[in-house]
Design an enzyme around this catalytic site. Structure first.
Site, PDB file in Angstrom:
ATOM      1  N   ALA A   9      -1.023   4.451   7.331  1.00 48.16           N
ATOM      2  CA  ALA A   9      -0.895   5.894   7.149  1.00 48.16           C
ATOM      3  C   ALA A   9       0.519   6.272   7.548  1.00 48.16           C
ATOM      4  O   ALA A   9       1.132   5.637   8.410  1.00 48.16           O
ATOM      5  CB  ALA A   9      -1.917   6.656   7.985  1.00 48.16           C
ATOM      6  N   SER A  10       1.037   7.337   6.927  1.00 48.12           N
ATOM      7  CA  SER A  10       2.446   7.683   7.122  1.00 48.12           C
ATOM      8  C   SER A  10       2.739   8.260   8.491  1.00 48.12           C
ATOM      9  O   SER A  10       3.805   8.037   9.056  1.00 48.12           O
ATOM     10  CB  SER A  10       2.889   8.671   6.038  1.00 48.12           C
ATOM     11  OG  SER A  10       2.787   8.081   4.767  1.00 48.12           O
TER      12      SER A  10
END
Length: 209
Positions: A9-10
């Protein structure tokens, strides 16, 4: 052949574990088990991602890197994508992504001809989707910059609000001697966030000294 799942996930606000159920279901449907999972909160636009390269370092020729979407693997610039792909090819790792059906056959044993055919088609599609993912990333960044500029011009821009509760938890775990990996897993944050909190603690300690 080992199948290693990559979940990314960013940001710390996003849940890198979210894709786990989909990957597990895919593995069960296709008759294989996931040997290991590598989870991190880092931007796909960054080439330097510790967990991704730990995964590649653990791989043997023919192992599978399983991910939910190609953009979880890469939102890289073309030169960085070429570098990452060269590393993947050097390790002879097969990339299987749930959003890339042409890759699904690589998760099952096959004869040499079929395997090479799947690999060739998949390499072409990976290049296409990696380029699309990078364009999407650049378009979103441009729109965000335009929105920020308008907000600043209107005098209403406030910036990103800090997650103080999470950062206090990170600080407490650092002071308790927890490892960065333990903190990432417990708090769902990136290494960058831990580094910032560590720097604050060091600065505070220097002032008190």
């Amino acid at each position: 052949m080992f199948v290693r799942a990559y979940l990314r996930a960013s940001t710390a606000e996003q849940d890198a574990h979210r894709a786990r159920a989909r990957l597990d279901a895919f593995a069960e449907e296709h008759g294989f088990s996931i040997a290991a999972r590598y989870i991190e909160n880092e931007s796909g636009a960054k080439l330097v991602r510790p967990e991704l390269f730990r995964l590649l370092g653990d791989c043997q020729p023919g192992d599978v890197l399983l991910t939910e979407q190609v953009d979880h693997l890469s939102r890289l610039t073309e030169p960085d994508w070429r570098q990452l792909r060269a590393e993947i090819e050097a390790k002879q790792v097969r990339i299987v992504a749930l959003d890339l059906p042409t890759s699904w056959g690589l998760a099952a044993p096959s004869d040499d001809f079929t395997g090479r055919m799947f690999a060739a088609v998949n390499a072409m599609m990976l290049d296409v989707l990696a380029a699309v993912a990078r364009k999407d990333y650049e378009d979103r960044r441009r729109r965000q910059a335009e929105g920020t500029a308008k907000a600043r011009a209107a005098g209403v821009y406030k910036g990103r609000r800090e997650n103080t509760a999470r950062n206090e938890g990170v600080a407490a775990m650092l002071q308790a001697g927890s490892s960065w990996l333990q903190i990432q897993e417990a708090m769902g944050c990136s290494r960058g966030t831990i580094a910032k909190v560590r720097q604050r603690l060091n600065s505070a300690a220097a002032v008190q000294a």
